[in-house]
Design a protein around this motif. Structure first.
Motif, short mmCIF file in Angstrom:
data_model
loop_
_atom_site.label_atom_id
_atom_site.label_comp_id
_atom_site.label_asym_id
_atom_site.label_seq_id
_atom_site.Cartn_x
_atom_site.Cartn_y
_atom_site.Cartn_z
N UNK A 128 0.86 -1.19 0.00
CA UNK A 128 0.00 0.00 0.00
C UNK A 128 0.89 1.24 0.00
N UNK A 129 0.50 2.25 -0.76
CA UNK A 129 1.31 3.45 -0.94
C UNK A 129 1.16 4.48 0.14
N UNK A 130 1.28 4.09 1.40
CA UNK A 130 1.34 5.00 2.54
C UNK A 130 2.35 4.43 3.53
N UNK A 131 2.73 5.24 4.51
CA UNK A 131 3.70 4.77 5.49
C UNK A 131 3.10 3.67 6.35
N UNK A 204 -11.90 -13.68 0.24
CA UNK A 204 -12.44 -12.57 1.02
C UNK A 204 -11.34 -11.58 1.41
N UNK A 205 -10.22 -12.10 1.92
CA UNK A 205 -9.15 -11.21 2.36
C UNK A 205 -8.47 -10.52 1.18
N UNK A 206 -8.36 -11.19 0.06
CA UNK A 206 -7.82 -10.52 -1.13
C UNK A 206 -8.69 -9.34 -1.52
N UNK A 207 -9.99 -9.55 -1.50
CA UNK A 207 -10.92 -8.48 -1.85
C UNK A 207 -10.86 -7.34 -0.86
N UNK A 213 -6.49 -0.91 0.13
CA UNK A 213 -5.42 -0.23 -0.59
C UNK A 213 -5.98 0.90 -1.45
N UNK A 214 -7.04 0.64 -2.19
CA UNK A 214 -7.61 1.66 -3.06
C UNK A 214 -8.08 2.87 -2.26
N UNK A 215 -8.76 2.64 -1.15
CA UNK A 215 -9.28 3.74 -0.34
C UNK A 215 -8.17 4.55 0.30
N UNK A 216 -7.18 3.88 0.86
CA UNK A 216 -6.10 4.57 1.55
C UNK A 216 -5.24 5.36 0.56
N UNK A 217 -4.94 4.77 -0.58
CA UNK A 217 -4.12 5.48 -1.56
C UNK A 217 -4.87 6.66 -2.17
N UNK A 218 -6.16 6.53 -2.40
CA UNK A 218 -6.96 7.65 -2.90
C UNK A 218 -6.96 8.80 -1.90
N UNK A 219 -7.12 8.47 -0.62
CA UNK A 219 -7.08 9.49 0.43
C UNK A 219 -5.73 10.18 0.49
#
Length: 225
Positions: A128-131, A204-207, A213-219
């Protein structure tokens, strides 16, 4: 000696799952490649080169030997003790367990992720693209938002780690730093009692991790704009 009976069975099982040719399936098995995708666990514990380096035999040689010595119907402990005696190590040594578990999978006696007690463990990771600190805080502040209801917190003192009860099973989350702006989250779900449920939970965990990841990186992108 039976020639590659268990190993051929393993190759054909991979072919049925992936659509690969026999040659490609065999090569990928010997390389310890996953059978479905990057998040899928390899059937063999390690590569042919690595097991040969550790034990003096490659996978096909091990499977031929164990087939010839009547291990196809033996229980886990008996196989582990037999392999350990051949290697002159303890039955719980890594090399003995690696050979035993891989051989059990080849002959259909143990599925990927199955433990000695018959339960299953699945593990899924995402970068994921955050610290790492930001990601761990985001997850632990509201785990139900990302993973749904039903997680009951368990105590832990390890850094960037969270542990939960989930029904009769257990969930552990680990966040590690790749660099200052990227981190990896890993979910390990253990004590699953059924192979089909283990595969459902893997999906389930992959989804859920993909959505996280999508939500955190968008934020993060909005914050940087």
């Amino acid at each position: 000696m039976t020639v590659h009976r268990s190993f051929k069975k393993l190759v054909r099982a991979r072919m049925a799952k992936t659509g690969e040719s026999y040659t490609a399936a065999r090569a990928n098995l010997l390389a310890a490649a996953p059978s479905a995708g990057p998040g899928d666990a390899p059937v063999l514990v390690t590569s042919d080169a690595a097991i040969r380096d550790r034990t003096g035999r490659g996978w096909e040689e091990w499977f031929d030997l164990l087939d010839a010595e009547g291990m196809t119907t033996r229980p886990h402990r008996e196989i582990a003790r037999h392999v350990a005696a051949l290697l002159d190590v303890a039955p719980l040594a890594w090399s003995a367990q690696a050979v035993t578990k891989s051989y059990e999978r080849a002959r259909g006696g143990r599925a990927v992720g199955e433990k000695d007690d018959g339960t299953f463990t699945v593990s899924v990771s995402r970068t994921v693209g955050v610290s790492a600190d930001d990601l761990h805080a985001t997850i632990t502040e509201d785990p139900a938002r990302w993973f749904g209801e039903g997680l009951r917190p368990r105590p832990t003192t390890a850094a960037r780690t969270a542990r939960y009860d989930y029904g009769e099973s257990r969930v552990a989350l680990f966040v590690g730093a790749r660099d200052a702006t990227r981190s990896t989250v890993t979910v390990e779900h253990s004590r699953i009692t059924d192979a089909g449920e283990a595969e459902r939970l893997r999906a389930f965990w992959r989804e859920r991790l993909a959505e996280l990841r999508a939500a955190v990186e968008t934020r993060q992108e909005r914050a940087d704009a």
